[in-house]
Design a protein around this motif. Sequence first.
Motif, mmCIF file in Angstrom:
data_model
loop_
_atom_site.group_PDB
_atom_site.id
_atom_site.type_symbol
_atom_site.label_atom_id
_atom_site.label_comp_id
_atom_site.label_asym_id
_atom_site.label_seq_id
_atom_site.Cartn_x
_atom_site.Cartn_y
_atom_site.Cartn_z
ATOM 1 N N MET A 171 55.455 -65.800 -62.241
ATOM 2 C CA MET A 171 54.732 -66.987 -61.811
ATOM 3 C C MET A 171 55.085 -67.371 -60.375
ATOM 4 O O MET A 171 54.235 -67.901 -59.645
ATOM 5 C CB MET A 171 55.008 -68.149 -62.769
ATOM 6 C CG MET A 171 54.412 -67.964 -64.160
ATOM 7 S SD MET A 171 52.600 -67.731 -64.158
ATOM 8 C CE MET A 171 52.448 -65.918 -64.145
ATOM 9 N N THR A 172 56.294 -67.103 -59.956
ATOM 10 C CA THR A 172 56.652 -67.326 -58.553
ATOM 11 C C THR A 172 55.862 -66.385 -57.654
ATOM 12 O O THR A 172 55.412 -66.769 -56.564
ATOM 13 C CB THR A 172 58.164 -67.126 -58.348
ATOM 14 O OG1 THR A 172 58.885 -67.986 -59.242
ATOM 15 C CG2 THR A 172 58.572 -67.459 -56.924
ATOM 16 N N ASN A 173 55.652 -65.160 -58.114
ATOM 17 C CA ASN A 173 54.891 -64.185 -57.334
ATOM 18 C C ASN A 173 53.443 -64.598 -57.113
ATOM 19 O O ASN A 173 52.840 -64.261 -56.082
ATOM 20 C CB ASN A 173 54.916 -62.817 -58.026
ATOM 21 C CG ASN A 173 56.273 -62.137 -57.948
ATOM 22 O OD1 ASN A 173 57.130 -62.529 -57.154
ATOM 23 N ND2 ASN A 173 56.487 -61.131 -58.777
ATOM 24 N N VAL A 174 52.836 -65.291 -58.091
ATOM 25 C CA VAL A 174 51.410 -65.620 -57.992
ATOM 26 C C VAL A 174 51.152 -67.015 -57.443
ATOM 27 O O VAL A 174 49.993 -67.448 -57.392
ATOM 28 C CB VAL A 174 50.699 -65.463 -59.361
ATOM 29 C CG1 VAL A 174 50.804 -64.035 -59.857
ATOM 30 C CG2 VAL A 174 51.249 -66.447 -60.396
ATOM 31 N N SER A 520 50.792 -62.385 -71.741
ATOM 32 C CA SER A 520 49.676 -62.935 -70.962
ATOM 33 C C SER A 520 50.111 -63.234 -69.532
ATOM 34 O O SER A 520 49.347 -63.022 -68.581
ATOM 35 C CB SER A 520 49.142 -64.203 -71.632
ATOM 36 O OG SER A 520 48.591 -63.916 -72.895
ATOM 37 N N PHE A 521 51.328 -63.724 -69.352
ATOM 38 C CA PHE A 521 51.855 -63.941 -68.007
ATOM 39 C C PHE A 521 51.975 -62.607 -67.258
ATOM 40 O O PHE A 521 51.646 -62.506 -66.078
ATOM 41 C CB PHE A 521 53.221 -64.621 -68.072
ATOM 42 C CG PHE A 521 53.189 -66.023 -68.598
ATOM 43 C CD1 PHE A 521 52.819 -67.081 -67.793
ATOM 44 C CD2 PHE A 521 53.532 -66.304 -69.918
ATOM 45 C CE1 PHE A 521 52.792 -68.386 -68.272
ATOM 46 C CE2 PHE A 521 53.516 -67.595 -70.414
ATOM 47 C CZ PHE A 521 53.140 -68.640 -69.593
ATOM 48 N N GLN A 522 52.477 -61.592 -67.959
ATOM 49 C CA GLN A 522 52.583 -60.270 -67.352
ATOM 50 C C GLN A 522 51.222 -59.758 -66.909
ATOM 51 O O GLN A 522 51.076 -59.199 -65.816
ATOM 52 C CB GLN A 522 53.192 -59.285 -68.347
ATOM 53 C CG GLN A 522 54.674 -59.412 -68.589
ATOM 54 C CD GLN A 522 55.159 -58.273 -69.480
ATOM 55 O OE1 GLN A 522 54.722 -58.144 -70.619
ATOM 56 N NE2 GLN A 522 56.048 -57.455 -68.965
ATOM 57 N N MET A 523 50.235 -59.911 -67.775
ATOM 58 C CA MET A 523 48.893 -59.402 -67.485
ATOM 59 C C MET A 523 48.334 -60.029 -66.223
ATOM 60 O O MET A 523 47.832 -59.339 -65.330
ATOM 61 C CB MET A 523 47.972 -59.685 -68.681
ATOM 62 C CG MET A 523 46.530 -59.215 -68.493
ATOM 63 S SD MET A 523 46.371 -57.429 -68.516
ATOM 64 C CE MET A 523 45.508 -57.151 -66.974
ATOM 65 N N PHE A 524 48.388 -61.332 -66.136
ATOM 66 C CA PHE A 524 47.800 -62.022 -64.988
ATOM 67 C C PHE A 524 48.500 -61.620 -63.694
ATOM 68 O O PHE A 524 47.843 -61.278 -62.702
ATOM 69 C CB PHE A 524 47.882 -63.536 -65.187
ATOM 70 C CG PHE A 524 47.349 -64.327 -64.025
ATOM 71 C CD1 PHE A 524 45.991 -64.357 -63.757
ATOM 72 C CD2 PHE A 524 48.210 -65.032 -63.191
ATOM 73 C CE1 PHE A 524 45.493 -65.080 -62.679
ATOM 74 C CE2 PHE A 524 47.726 -65.757 -62.116
ATOM 75 C CZ PHE A 524 46.361 -65.782 -61.859
ATOM 76 N N GLU A 525 49.822 -61.644 -63.709
ATOM 77 C CA GLU A 525 50.549 -61.337 -62.471
ATOM 78 C C GLU A 525 50.330 -59.900 -62.029
ATOM 79 O O GLU A 525 50.065 -59.631 -60.849
ATOM 80 C CB GLU A 525 52.043 -61.611 -62.676
ATOM 81 C CG GLU A 525 52.875 -61.473 -61.406
ATOM 82 C CD GLU A 525 53.653 -60.173 -61.331
ATOM 83 O OE1 GLU A 525 54.284 -59.911 -60.285
ATOM 84 O OE2 GLU A 525 53.629 -59.411 -62.317
ATOM 85 N N ALA A 526 50.426 -58.946 -62.944
ATOM 86 C CA ALA A 526 50.254 -57.541 -62.582
ATOM 87 C C ALA A 526 48.853 -57.289 -62.042
ATOM 88 O O ALA A 526 48.669 -56.557 -61.061
ATOM 89 C CB ALA A 526 50.536 -56.643 -63.779
ATOM 90 N N ALA A 527 47.846 -57.890 -62.666
ATOM 91 C CA ALA A 527 46.473 -57.713 -62.199
ATOM 92 C C ALA A 527 46.282 -58.288 -60.803
ATOM 93 O O ALA A 527 45.627 -57.673 -59.949
ATOM 94 C CB ALA A 527 45.494 -58.366 -63.176
ATOM 95 N N MET A 528 46.860 -59.458 -60.542
ATOM 96 C CA MET A 528 46.719 -60.079 -59.223
ATOM 97 C C MET A 528 47.402 -59.254 -58.137
ATOM 98 O O MET A 528 46.859 -59.056 -57.046
ATOM 99 C CB MET A 528 47.292 -61.499 -59.241
ATOM 100 C CG MET A 528 46.517 -62.488 -60.095
ATOM 101 S SD MET A 528 44.806 -62.775 -59.573
ATOM 102 C CE MET A 528 43.906 -61.681 -60.699
#
Length: 587
Positions: A171-174, A520-528
């Motif tokens: 979440m810090t990454n995004v 779900s957190f992993q999915m969003f960050e990796a995709a972004m």
Amino acid sequence: MSELIHAGSLKTLEDEGVRVIKGASHAIAVFVHENQVYAVDNRCPHMGFPLHTGSICDGILTCHWHHARFDVKSGGTLDPWADDVSAYPVEIKEDEVWVHPVPVNKVTIEKLKQRLREGLEQNLSLVIAKAVVGLMEAGFPATKIAKVGIEFGTTHRQSGWRSGLTILTAMTNVLPKLDKTGQILALFQGLVHVARESSGMGTRFLLGALPVSDKENAQSFKQLSEWYRRCVEVRDSRGAERVLLTAIELGFSNEQLADMMLTAITDHFYVDTGHSLDFHNKAFEVLDQIGLEHRPYVLSSLLPGIGNVSRSEEAHSWQSPVNLVQPLMDAFQELPGILAAASSQGNAAVDEAALVEQILSDDALKTVKMMLDALKSGVAPARLAQLVALAAVERIARFHVQNDFSDWITVLHTFTHAHAVHESLRRSMTPELTRAVFHGAMSVYLDRFLNIPSARRPEPKDVEAEPQKTSELLEMLDKQQQVAESARWVVNYLARGGDKRDLFNTLGHALLREDAEFHSFQMFEAAMVEHNHWEREESELARHAQETLIIAATRYLAGHAPTAREMPHTARIAMRLHRGEKLFEDE
């Protein structure tokens, strides 16, 4: 100096017992108790109930909503889930009562940081939320807020790094993809997961480095790496910790430490369904955010879990009906020579789209050969890892909802592992780490049955129309079973020229308004992050990859929504309290 506020005559106050006066920003409750006059903010700091309706006994003011208790003189609370209430100095002049509008216990950045630590220690979600909101509204850097959570989580969980710290780092990454409200929600979600995961788990105490007194005669990095590798091989986390701390003490670089640690992880295939490599990558990513001085606790937190990880070469599925283990072992023997030769030549033309389709095919052995050929042709390991990550996310974009629901996580694991390999190889490239690219490709192969049948890729319609409002997507995800519908929505949005920044912020809110689970957190960050890499290119493959990543992220989030939304409700309470809104009145 601010002007005093007149609260009335002492006799009137004694007769009434309490009076509410208008302060600079909030109403102030003025009490007479045991012949003394006290003034506090009329809003209970817990959830905003008016304190003038409370009661005082023996110097303790009790709010009647949730029974939070306060020392009426200092404003200090007796309940850790509440906060101190602002207390104001009082003067009595000629029997008239005057209140100073500036509280004696003013909220500061340091107090908010302390409350954040206390919220983490006590696992109190609302306290964490209010601290995050206060710090963000005060302009305190978001990465420094995350740093508090990283310090806490890597210290106060004996079993080390797990999902909570991964969520906080992701979440810090995004944060750049989100508006201010989204950033608050992202930090809050990450910090709450760290607190929950650390609750009652005990404090970690570092063993310390080996007693090397003369750095000139210290063991070489090569020797330490061999020791570390041997400790991990036999699942000796304590021995590995001492070797790692010695390497840190001797001043070895992050690149060297990553090579040492990831070599040990990639000695075995797709360890712990990809989590181990993903956690390692996240640990190094967060060090870039919070500073090298945190390496001892952050990196050593990865070690307690090495004793019980799974090693996929031992699994039946990796050996039968097709033996994937031996062909990979044979290929790995070639990697040092291939990479050494490839570094001295240019990058030959490789049909990358065809390679991605091959990775998605049902011929694993041909895939291994084509990947080796690509490396021989000069394709960089990081680029090959990027193509494997694209193949892995295709599985999610094509995942059919006729599959068992839990298999969303199966394809997710492969993608997040491939993403972590890609990010790790961008940091440092070694033949040992390059092995993980092949591990990921074989996991993509093993997931092939989850695309039978394959979900159809939506075709855009009415591309000349104006882009839809992103609020429509959030409304759609208020209902279950919107996987296909949400994919069609984003394809149309992109085809009509919709603003990606608005879309990414909306997808972030679609995640953060839920009681989302770890993946779900992993999915969003990796995709972004993968989208960021492809966005730098101009090619048909890059365009296809960007759209695929967005489709996959949207479908995954839609497949896991809606939830009870308890956590974001807590965060909204904190935001409303900070704005001075009333929570206790009927809406």
